[in-house]
Scaffold this active site. Structure first.
Site, PDB file in Angstrom:
ATOM      1  N   GLU A   1     -19.559   0.561  17.975  1.00 38.93           N
ATOM      2  CA  GLU A   1     -20.950   0.154  17.904  1.00 38.93           C
ATOM      3  C   GLU A   1     -21.300  -0.472  16.562  1.00 38.93           C
ATOM      4  OE1 GLU A   1     -22.817   3.758  20.650  1.00 38.93           O
ATOM      5  OE2 GLU A   1     -23.172   3.695  18.491  1.00 38.93           O
TER       6      GLU A   1
ATOM      7  N   CYS B   1     -25.341  -2.022  10.269  1.00 36.19           N
ATOM      8  CA  CYS B   1     -24.669  -0.719  10.274  1.00 36.19           C
ATOM      9  C   CYS B   1     -23.396  -0.868  11.101  1.00 36.19           C
ATOM     10  CB  CYS B   1     -25.585   0.347  10.870  1.00 36.19           C
ATOM     11  SG  CYS B   1     -24.815   1.985  10.984  1.00 36.19           S
TER      12      CYS B   1
ATOM     13  N   CYS C   1     -14.506   9.773  16.466  1.00 37.32           N
ATOM     14  CA  CYS C   1     -14.554  10.478  15.185  1.00 37.32           C
ATOM     15  C   CYS C   1     -13.908  11.844  15.354  1.00 37.32           C
ATOM     16  CB  CYS C   1     -16.003  10.625  14.718  1.00 37.32           C
ATOM     17  SG  CYS C   1     -16.191  11.279  13.036  1.00 37.32           S
TER      18      CYS C   1
ATOM     19  N   CYS D   1     -19.473  16.610  13.962  1.00 37.11           N
ATOM     20  CA  CYS D   1     -20.816  16.975  13.510  1.00 37.11           C
ATOM     21  C   CYS D   1     -21.684  17.241  14.746  1.00 37.11           C
ATOM     22  CB  CYS D   1     -21.422  15.867  12.654  1.00 37.11           C
ATOM     23  SG  CYS D   1     -20.518  15.576  11.103  1.00 37.11           S
TER      24      CYS D   1
ATOM     25  N   CYS E   1     -24.490  14.622  16.152  1.00 39.04           N
ATOM     26  CA  CYS E   1     -24.113  13.214  16.275  1.00 39.04           C
ATOM     27  C   CYS E   1     -23.363  12.974  17.587  1.00 39.04           C
ATOM     28  CB  CYS E   1     -23.231  12.816  15.088  1.00 39.04           C
ATOM     29  SG  CYS E   1     -22.586  11.129  15.154  1.00 39.04           S
TER      30      CYS E   1
ATOM     31  N   CYS F   1     -26.149   7.119  16.903  1.00 40.26           N
ATOM     32  CA  CYS F   1     -24.742   6.741  16.737  1.00 40.26           C
ATOM     33  C   CYS F   1     -23.872   7.318  17.861  1.00 40.26           C
ATOM     34  CB  CYS F   1     -24.242   7.238  15.384  1.00 40.26           C
ATOM     35  SG  CYS F   1     -22.582   6.679  14.991  1.00 40.26           S
TER      36      CYS F   1
END
Length: 358
Positions: free
Chosen positions: A101, A114, A121, A125, A128, A346
């Site tokens: 993205e 961004c 990932c 977290c 997120c 995100c």
């Protein structure tokens, strides 16, 4: 006819993985003049060519030879969403069909891109959407660079203005793809690249202490932001498991080193979650942490996701939190959520793009 030379090369290497010296050596080996390397290099970086056909000051024979041996694995826009507030969220398709993205965030005085640094990932977290995805692979420098190029095209088309800022705050942890992130910054800031100023670029990390030190020691001119979101270890461990191996004490040591070496301020990003980190005690802990080195704090309104139960704090607590810090002389910037009417958080759009159509 040279039958060997006419055999097509399979699994062609992206030409952008070659340095200028590597490209020059290859061209000379092919019987070409060395100066052709600079022409080709400017086409693939400064002009962001997506095919060898675009290189109109290079001979047809050389373009065909380049096409036979190399590829340009350009990143393409798969889908995009335009918010009522002007934010543009894009799902970018990579050459291997993975999706990442990028976001164009417009303000009157600046246009910010961004960008992502990884497919997925590994840091998990809890607030997120990307944290609920597996990490598939790192992006190479050209794939990061291409996101900037595509978002700049969107900015010119939608607003008639080029990008002014770049933040590495998209999918992935930039410090866990350090070499490619730094190579992308080098190409973005190079005179034969996009020529942007390093002071306009910010690398955001969830907190990899040793890499913060390395960024300082390597003389990287880009800015540093730390995704903090809690200024005590117990709370930070709950929402950011990386804190278990990179505690606030370790980060304090790394941040002091960063400031001593670079002399630059650091930005702390702090999402204010309802009934989690929004009390005046939390604000006091954040204030104390802000005294470690010169800094500014971005207080961020949360963009909720389906996977997590976290919500924005209420307006009264939000204002009290802001005033508590500001009254103590802390530089506070308020970042209201953008793109609430689209998949702006995100990882949201990437997840949607990977799901089969119903």
């Amino acid at each position: 006819m040279n039958l060997i030379a006419d055999i097509p090369v399979l699994n062609k290497k992206d030409i952008r993985k070659l340095s200028l010296d590597d490209l020059k050596a290859w061209l000379v080996e092919q019987g070409e003049k060395a100066f052709r390397a600079k022409q080709v290099y400017e086409w693939i970086w400064k002009h962001s060519a997506q095919s060898f056909e675009e290189m109109n000051n290079v001979s047809l024979a050389l373009r065909e030879k380049l096409d036979q041996h190399f590829a340009i694995n350009a990143v393409q826009v798969a889908t995009k969403q335009l918010s009522n507030d002007g934010t543009i969220k894009s799902a970018f398709k990579l050459h291997d069909n993975n999706i990442v993205e990028g976001v164009l965030i417009p303000h009157e005085e600046r246009k910010t891109a961004c960008v992502s640094s990884q497919v997925g990932c590994s840091l998990t977290c809890k607030f997120c959407a990307t944290g609920y995805m597996d990490r598939v692979r790192n992006l190479d420098a050209a794939e990061i660079y291409d996101q900037v190029v595509r978002i700049n095209e969107q900015s010119m088309q939608q607003y008639g203005q080029p990008l002014t800022n770049i933040v590495y705050m998209g999918m992935g942890e930039p410090m866990l793809n350090y070499a490619n992130v730094m190579k992308s910054i080098e190409r973005i800031t190079a005179h034969d690249g996009l020529g942007m100023a390093a002071r306009r670029i910010t690398v955001s990390t969830a907190g990899i202490a040793k890499m913060i030190k390395k960024m300082a020691d390597d003389g990287v001119k880009a800015n540093l932001a730390l995704s903090l979101h809690a200024a005590n270890d117990e709370k930070r461990n709950q929402i950011m498991p990386i804190n278990e191996t990179n505690s606030l004490e370790a980060l304090t040591d790394a941040l002091k080193h960063f400031h001593e070496v670079t002399g630059r301020k650091v930005t702390y990003e702090y999402i204010v979650f309802q009934n989690f980190n929004d009390t005046l005690q939390d604000a006091e802990e954040l204030y104390r942490f802000s005294k470690v080195i010169p800094c500014k704090i971005n207080l961020i309104e949360y963009n909720p996701i389906e996977n997590a139960d976290y919500k924005n704090t209420d307006e009264e607590r939000w204002q009290n939190f802001i005033y508590y810090l500001a009254d103590r002389g802390v530089q506070v910037n308020v970042r209201r959520s953008r793109g609430k009417d689209i998949d702006a958080a995100c990882g949201q759009l990437a997840v949607k793009e990977k799901q089969p159509a119903v």
